[in-house]
Design an enzyme around this catalytic site. Sequence first.
Site, PDB file in Angstrom:
ATOM      1  N   LYS A  19      16.592  21.803 -11.650  1.00 11.74           N
ATOM      2  CA  LYS A  19      15.930  20.525 -11.910  1.00 11.74           C
ATOM      3  C   LYS A  19      16.787  19.505 -12.663  1.00 11.74           C
ATOM      4  CE  LYS A  19      12.377  19.495 -10.955  1.00 11.74           C
ATOM      5  NZ  LYS A  19      11.048  19.660 -11.528  1.00 11.74           N
ATOM      6  N   SER A  74      15.125  21.758 -16.795  1.00 17.64           N
ATOM      7  CA  SER A  74      13.890  22.492 -16.999  1.00 17.64           C
ATOM      8  C   SER A  74      14.220  23.796 -17.706  1.00 17.64           C
ATOM      9  CB  SER A  74      13.255  22.782 -15.631  1.00 17.64           C
ATOM     10  OG  SER A  74      12.494  23.964 -15.672  1.00 17.64           O
ATOM     11  N   GLU A 121       9.711   8.476 -16.754  1.00 17.66           N
ATOM     12  CA  GLU A 121       8.321   8.910 -16.928  1.00 17.66           C
ATOM     13  C   GLU A 121       7.793   8.468 -18.284  1.00 17.66           C
ATOM     14  OE1 GLU A 121       7.768  13.165 -15.032  1.00 17.66           O
ATOM     15  OE2 GLU A 121       9.820  12.983 -15.763  1.00 17.66           O
ATOM     16  N   HIS A 130       0.843  -1.204   0.000  1.00 14.45           N
ATOM     17  CA  HIS A 130       0.000   0.000   0.000  1.00 14.45           C
ATOM     18  C   HIS A 130       0.875   1.250   0.000  1.00 14.45           C
ATOM     19  CE1 HIS A 130      -3.680  -2.325   1.258  1.00 14.45           C
ATOM     20  NE2 HIS A 130      -2.764  -3.087   1.808  1.00 14.45           N
TER      21      HIS A 130
END
Lengths: 464, 464, 464, 464
Positions: free
Chosen positions: C287, C281, C294, C159
């Site tokens: 970043k 970025s 992804e 979980h």
Amino acid sequence: MRRTTTVGEIDADVLAYTAGQDRVLDLALVEADCMGTAAHAAMLARVPVTPPLLTADDARRIAAELAGLADEARQGRFKITLADQDVHLAVERRLTDKLGDIGKRVHVCRSRNDQVAVDMRLFAKERLLEAVSAASVLARTLLTLARRHKKVPMVGRTHMQPAMPSSVGVWASAWAEGLLDDIELLKAAYDLNNQCPLGSAASYGVPLPIDRQLVSDLLGFAKPVHNVLHANQARGKVESVILSALGQVMLTLSRLAQDVILFSMPEFGYFRLPQEFTTGSSIMPQKRNPDVLELVRAKAAKVLAHASLVADIIRAAPSGYNRDVQETKAPFLEGVDITIASLRILPPLMAGLQVDRAALRRAFSPDVFATDRALELVTGGMPFRDAYHQVKATLGEGAAQDPDRALAAKTHLGAPAGLDFAALATRAKHADSWATRERRRHEKCRDRLLAPLAPRSHKSGLNS
Amino acid sequence: MRRTTTVGEIDADVLAYTAGQDRVLDLALVEADCMGTAAHAAMLARVPVTPPLLTADDARRIAAELAGLADEARQGRFKITLADQDVHLAVERRLTDKLGDIGKRVHVCRSRNDQVAVDMRLFAKERLLEAVSAASVLARTLLTLARRHKKVPMVGRTHMQPAMPSSVGVWASAWAEGLLDDIELLKAAYDLNNQCPLGSAASYGVPLPIDRQLVSDLLGFAKPVHNVLHANQARGKVESVILSALGQVMLTLSRLAQDVILFSMPEFGYFRLPQEFTTGSSIMPQKRNPDVLELVRAKAAKVLAHASLVADIIRAAPSGYNRDVQETKAPFLEGVDITIASLRILPPLMAGLQVDRAALRRAFSPDVFATDRALELVTGGMPFRDAYHQVKATLGEGAAQDPDRALAAKTHLGAPAGLDFAALATRAKHADSWATRERRRHEKCRDRLLAPLAPRSHKSGLNS
Amino acid sequence: MRRTTTVGEIDADVLAYTAGQDRVLDLALVEADCMGTAAHAAMLARVPVTPPLLTADDARRIAAELAGLADEARQGRFKITLADQDVHLAVERRLTDKLGDIGKRVHVCRSRNDQVAVDMRLFAKERLLEAVSAASVLARTLLTLARRHKKVPMVGRTHMQPAMPSSVGVWASAWAEGLLDDIELLKAAYDLNNQCPLGSAASYGVPLPIDRQLVSDLLGFAKPVHNVLHANQARGKVESVILSALGQVMLTLSRLAQDVILFSMPEFGYFRLPQEFTTGSSIMPQKRNPDVLELVRAKAAKVLAHASLVADIIRAAPSGYNRDVQETKAPFLEGVDITIASLRILPPLMAGLQVDRAALRRAFSPDVFATDRALELVTGGMPFRDAYHQVKATLGEGAAQDPDRALAAKTHLGAPAGLDFAALATRAKHADSWATRERRRHEKCRDRLLAPLAPRSHKSGLNS
Amino acid sequence: MRRTTTVGEIDADVLAYTAGQDRVLDLALVEADCMGTAAHAAMLARVPVTPPLLTADDARRIAAELAGLADEARQGRFKITLADQDVHLAVERRLTDKLGDIGKRVHVCRSRNDQVAVDMRLFAKERLLEAVSAASVLARTLLTLARRHKKVPMVGRTHMQPAMPSSVGVWASAWAEGLLDDIELLKAAYDLNNQCPLGSAASYGVPLPIDRQLVSDLLGFAKPVHNVLHANQARGKVESVILSALGQVMLTLSRLAQDVILFSMPEFGYFRLPQEFTTGSSIMPQKRNPDVLELVRAKAAKVLAHASLVADIIRAAPSGYNRDVQETKAPFLEGVDITIASLRILPPLMAGLQVDRAALRRAFSPDVFATDRALELVTGGMPFRDAYHQVKATLGEGAAQDPDRALAAKTHLGAPAGLDFAALATRAKHADSWATRERRRHEKCRDRLLAPLAPRSHKSGLNS
């Protein structure tokens, strides 16, 4: 190899395969079926043929019986037998049992196809209005949360990595605005659905002067579907449009759930779920798991899959009714139920969410302010690309800044210090008011159609 | 095992994997990107800070350069290099090449994320309007066909089996009404899309007093998205809503295609496709195949699958921008292209469809009139269920009846003799007028934003 | 409204709509098409009819020309014109240009439908073998990672919440075993695909004694598909089976990616991605984003969606070839490409992953040991349910225990101290060896079929 | 707004949302759960710790109780209460009621997660074997039909248009071969499933020397899953693999159904459905509709959608158990049920199909022979492309030829006169024999595990 049992005239295996879950699913449609039948009967009583298809008195007696059946259904006492197959034959059988020939006359000028079409649309009306109201309640719960924590800093992320200073207010009201967009989609689906299909009969109309406009008005639809064939073959299509809209609601809820699961992991500790919304483990004594939220995530996949399934089922179907469309009923009903249940389980969960301000504040590392630093240089006159490279070259050198100050500086429309909670709340409230008005209109039609016989019925009734 | 080549600072394999098809796909977004940048620049020039982020003259020069780039794109001469990665960096690079520091200043107060968000919305606006117009044209083509053959009998079917007397008019106008419903869905998707996301920056706003309302107005949006985080994370969601609406259009076209394929088989012979819409076989000399219609059927599956894919991609994504969303671009652009191409290929096909009245009439067997016979008994006073059983018991005994008479008897609203073609045509026309108005408004914004420098630029410009 | 341009005999709009992307996509099929044509020609030369359909010498000349075309394709010089429509007509045209009547004779006893069927199967063979090898490489990379960190403690979660003590060894080898399961699915798909469809012609065979077994043997298939109609209508089906298997690979990669993204967030800090696998970025200087991972997550959704799309396209198609199936080509090719590219981008990423042992160890709170404590009570004789409740009642009282000791105590098969890395690595190695053997067999067939003319061709050739 | 009712310790709304349909669905898993528990108990009795986790006698008493529960379930008398939540707690409660402390000890060293994992795999084993047998029966039914009508001419179609001469034998055996391919996929899914997950506990193993190999052997699995984490997270994945294989079966059935619906339309009249497989209309007395086949078509879409849904649910789930996976149970069980029911409803339908030879023969127009004519010219020495053009130029001039002669001329492997029905039937028979062997092996394990107490239990039992 095969059993040779039969139910009525039909082979039992074939009946089991074809009737599927209709006997159970159709229990959700009893009231709608009674309304549709009452409106049809009231209209038949006005068809200008001699002898009349039904008398006004027949129609009133039918309406009174239907009112009783709808009552039974509300009390969970209405039964659909295997031989009935579905709600339509069950209702017709009951009418015939009680009213004899009058019951047999009700089915003139219509077919089961357009009965189920009107039942689904009436059912969908009610349920869409429930969904709109529930979405409005959740949006307002989120706005309350947002407003209460509007100044609580929260690291904004992109790519799941810390990105820029943000606030719990931004985070919570973003989902609220998402729901407000979703409500617009629900309303568009509602409008599409809000057309009366009755009078299509088997898709091609009937050689009698039935009054489709009257039936539509009696049932409270905005208008009748025009073309009789379209009225029939819109079945499945309307369901998939509604499921798509519900799927968008679930998409919003799923992403909200994903965030709450993530940010209540101990490594973040931003949020703590109300105890009653967590469940334990059969083996690990320490566990309090976010099952409700995990299930929201999974159930979203299910509603979206059902939307796509319903469209697939009818994609290659030729014109006119095809039995394939029956298989759209179960995913439709389940998709509706899931969405409304999900919208209703979340408000108390979100209202009870404990927000740990200290944990939220601790998460602000100096890097989170890098863009703000670059923009400071820009306001000093440096081109942005140069400022960007200068800050990048000195990352880690800056000290952490004050998140409160960073938030206070973002004052433009929709930014941490520029959120208009009242405007968003007003949108949510208007949606709910609209749903309430439509619901009242629907209930008024229902109560007029399913009227018990008045003591002196010759003076009352639909025609008066 | 790996190549160590790099492009700019980035590993070539990684770039190939991450940039994907952006260089090609983004060519569709050049004009939108230029519009977005021009509006952003115009707004920056008005931000009340000293020194100014951009001067009004800077903004005009930027607009003029952007006008040139958009022109290049229209002529197919705009290139996006591998090092550019995407349209946003390509445009910024070109501006910097030409305008030096001014170009570098353009990116202040925004991120690629909100650039792509606004580009997609501007692109979607135009394409949705094209889709509405094309759907309106097809609906009117179908209505023309319906009206021309409104009295031509055609066997109505259910379960693909002959059911009841119907007409080519009913058949053709049913699809037209389906498209009119679809147009409502396109308009709902248009409304959702018609909100300006710019100013979200990296999803969390900026610490400068930018004017998001102004940017929204300059770009011709109905309003800005409010919450900055929602502005960003609505990406993917808006695309899936649009694809769902387009998917409904394709669903209508697919079923129409299925019917035309079926009814132009020699066993039916109701329709003959225009020669130029059929293709031959490399082995069978006699073949004239309905490839266009088969592909409509298959492409419908693709658009629906893309709608569902886009929703799946973002379903479990946490808040804020995630790179996953990039994978929504290709299915979105393809879904839009397919739908518009399908809407445009069908009007000439349907307009050229030959209708074989004799074949249609030959298909009327006596059974097709069975329900009509039962209803005749009903008008004589027999309950419908009894009439049904009597006709069923004597099937095959009745002689074929006159289809023309059968059609003429169905006069109620939406039935063969009760169709209101004019009302449906008016709905189609209104949709097209709406699209035309919106398109003009959009083009006016574009032309104002992407204005070449006037001879005396100090007197003109956006501010005047 | 329509352009009236034509290409060859066909209307340009219709051609654009129907040919779709074939001209581009088919460039991946040139070698396969040449192999299929060479095998067909070699077989035609042996058909016992007089005059012969082709002479042995014709077949050799054809093979030599095809060898040249395949070479051109490998060098990126093969072109398919719009008039060609697809690779099959392009190859036939080139043969006819060079060999005149001989070229025209090649198409006897086959149709484009079975050409594309055999092309797809040959293409799929090669690509599936690449996928198996790439999956094997990744599995071994993961096993190396697992073995290196087999004793490094890592909080096991359920979980998403801390659950029990585990290790990096368990974590990394779980994904490896997942890939080994996936490889079995790839092999099952390979077996299904490994049947030669040629000789189906237009789905119904030809009235000449062609030798389908010979063609199957020459092309290196395990056997011919038997029934000619099945040979044809398995198209689409085979593609969807392969895409489903690839989809399972992507499912494994997606979940691995999800974990690496999660555990390299600063709040966890378990892993650090190699710099070259992160991207920056355009607005935030600090970043370093995990874009590759992804995109793996999103591309997994795409491959799964393509698997389902291909099945949907053919679900309602009647028997025999239908043009709908053309639309399966693009998703199939893309699904194959994505999966192989994803399998290849991950080994260097995973090999370069920095594991922060201190961060992993820090995450062990006392609660993680709760189940172990309950099991200790059980070994002392207490029933498990009672032990569970006793530990639950005293949560928070126990001190954190030593993760190393906890791991060392789990010695049973497959547990942290009971993992057999060598056995898993052997499974991975066997899969790769199998793929290598199959690939060599395939290449041997290709090289024999596409042989340039030997100096004295009368002594060599396929027949010798 | 919320009810505050609780069931046990849990809020009633939360329980309703989370437990979902488990109480009903889990009734299908009682026997599997009892088997898993019996094997686990037998193993616990052998774990070499002092005091023993269970004595051999405890294990036998547990097995005897479980045998009783499984019996109850077979008789439909086993109940799962709302407080039980699921089958696992229901069985544990019953054991504790009967055996007191012994019952409480059973849950040591396992979690509900691995219980449900093993239950699903045991359930899937049985059902997959049923599916293989049912598919084999249907394949043989189709082969019988094919053989009986092997010389009955039938127009072969492409693009739904008449293409070439073919036969009912080709048509019917094509579907049979499709099913034989599908069976291979079912077997691959069976192999993947045939690994025992037990011993994973909460995904990370236990600190006791449990014997996972023994449990796997007792339950009749081919081997244990190795890695404990993989054992747990393969849930959902295995289900989606099985559903994909079942989806391929349904794809075959759907296309078969589509063809039978089409070719039994009166316009074709090739086939007539057995009366008991058609249903009537509530309004049209003459109708006999092919509902069963329409539903096969629609249910195929459902099984395919479920396969894709299950994969979607777990795609973005991080490692370890996540509650999301619960939502895979309902689509899995439904997909299995639908497929087996569809495989079983079709054999009597296909066996009872009336084949109208005259109607089939009437459909042969001269054009159907065009390709054969071209090939005749080719055997006379003309290049195929020239023959093709010559025949095309004279279409309509040739007289219809004799279909019997055309079929007889197609003698090559798999063509109308070259079909090897015996070979296909042998493949079908082997599949069934394999399934029967596996089923017996499974039942033997079950009967050994769920043994009632023998009169003198000290002489019998698992340990002897």
